[in-house]
Enzyme design. Structure first.
Site, short mmCIF file in Angstrom:
data_model
loop_
_atom_site.label_atom_id
_atom_site.label_comp_id
_atom_site.label_asym_id
_atom_site.label_seq_id
_atom_site.Cartn_x
_atom_site.Cartn_y
_atom_site.Cartn_z
N ASP A 1 -7.49 -5.70 1.39
CA ASP A 1 -8.54 -5.01 0.66
C ASP A 1 -9.72 -4.93 1.62
O ASP A 1 -9.93 -5.83 2.45
CB ASP A 1 -8.93 -5.73 -0.62
CG ASP A 1 -9.70 -4.81 -1.56
OD1 ASP A 1 -9.37 -3.61 -1.63
OD2 ASP A 1 -10.64 -5.28 -2.23
N THR A 2 -10.41 -3.83 1.54
CA THR A 2 -11.52 -3.56 2.45
C THR A 2 -12.73 -3.13 1.64
O THR A 2 -12.58 -2.42 0.65
CB THR A 2 -11.13 -2.45 3.44
OG1 THR A 2 -10.07 -2.94 4.27
CG2 THR A 2 -12.31 -2.07 4.33
N ASN B 1 -2.57 6.67 5.52
CA ASN B 1 -3.48 6.45 6.64
C ASN B 1 -3.50 4.98 7.05
O ASN B 1 -3.42 4.65 8.23
CB ASN B 1 -4.92 6.88 6.28
CG ASN B 1 -5.05 8.38 6.15
OD1 ASN B 1 -4.58 9.13 7.01
ND2 ASN B 1 -5.69 8.82 5.09
N LYS B 2 -3.59 4.11 6.05
CA LYS B 2 -3.61 2.66 6.32
C LYS B 2 -2.29 2.21 6.94
O LYS B 2 -2.27 1.44 7.88
CB LYS B 2 -3.80 1.88 5.01
CG LYS B 2 -5.20 1.54 4.68
CD LYS B 2 -5.15 0.51 3.56
CE LYS B 2 -6.41 0.45 2.77
NZ LYS B 2 -6.37 -0.57 1.73
N SER C 1 0.84 -1.20 0.00
CA SER C 1 0.00 0.00 0.00
C SER C 1 0.88 1.25 0.00
O SER C 1 1.99 1.21 0.51
CB SER C 1 -0.89 0.02 1.25
OG SER C 1 -1.70 1.17 1.27
N ASN C 2 0.34 2.31 -0.57
CA ASN C 2 0.94 3.63 -0.41
C ASN C 2 -0.04 4.56 0.28
O ASN C 2 0.18 5.77 0.33
CB ASN C 2 1.38 4.20 -1.77
CG ASN C 2 2.79 3.76 -2.13
OD1 ASN C 2 3.65 3.63 -1.26
ND2 ASN C 2 3.03 3.51 -3.40
N HIS D 1 -12.51 -3.45 11.61
CA HIS D 1 -12.32 -4.59 10.73
C HIS D 1 -10.83 -4.81 10.43
O HIS D 1 -10.35 -5.93 10.49
CB HIS D 1 -13.09 -4.35 9.42
CG HIS D 1 -12.90 -2.97 8.88
ND1 HIS D 1 -13.37 -1.83 9.53
CD2 HIS D 1 -12.25 -2.51 7.79
CE1 HIS D 1 -13.03 -0.76 8.84
NE2 HIS D 1 -12.34 -1.14 7.79
#
Length: 189
Positions: free
Chosen positions: A68-69, A11-12, A7-8, A176
């Protein structure tokens, strides 16, 4: 241990790093020189997590994990689901997505929804999946400025505040993503 998080999304990455023990150092895609957009062409949340993890492992050779969400709304037959990030179009604008979702829910009494995160871990040429689900409801207007995505309109069961009203630490405990990451950590340590 070093793991690439596919990921970039800063926030995540911040949210994930808070949940991991100090013994696990997270590298972003940027950290490994991956600047291309990894295709998310699967028709399931699980499928997209697997695609991203496999892309990094195969192209860059790192042990990694990807998530993935999706937000699944009961009255909309599970929409936006796998299309949550681009529900209102390819520009992936959170406000546009929220506005479209609220419009599509207008007049519908059933506001039940769930956030679902799937993490695909590729380590030592083996893949393991972890799933976190939090049930709740969609409120009628945005409240709060923390978080991202659909957080301002989602209230988890048993809570009175939206995810966007909670601190990142509070949200991480019940979210989650937090639930899926806890499974990941239990598996790794």
């Amino acid at each position: 241990m070093q793991l690439v998080f596919a990921s970039n999304n800063h926030n995540k990455i911040k949210e994930i790093q808070l949940l991991l023990p100090d013994s696990i150092k997270v590298l972003s895609l940027e950290d490994i020189g991956c600047f291309e957009e990894i295709p998310e062409t699967a028709d399931t949340i699980e499928g997209n997590a697997i695609l991203k993890a496999n892309y990094v492992s195969q192209k860059y050779g790192y042990n990694c994990f990807a998530d993935d969400t999706g937000l699944e709304v009961e009255a909309l037959n599970g929409e936006p689901g796998v299309y949550s990030a681009r529900y209102a179009g390819e520009q992936k604008d959170a406000n546009d997505n929220i506005n479209l979702l609220l419009l599509n829910l207008k007049g519908k009494p059933n506001r039940a929804a769930q956030f679902k995160t799937v993490i695909a871990l590729n380590i030592n040429e083996k893949q393991t999946l972890f799933t976190g689900i939090v049930k709740g409801k969609i409120i009628e207007e945005k409240i709060g400025t923390n978080g991202f995505g659909y957080d301002p309109i989602f209230v988890a069961d048993g809570y009175s505040k939206t995810f966007a009203e909670l601190s990142i630490e509070e949200k991480s405990i019940i979210s989650h993503r937090g639930l899926a990451v806890k499974q990941l950590v239990d598996f790794l340590v």
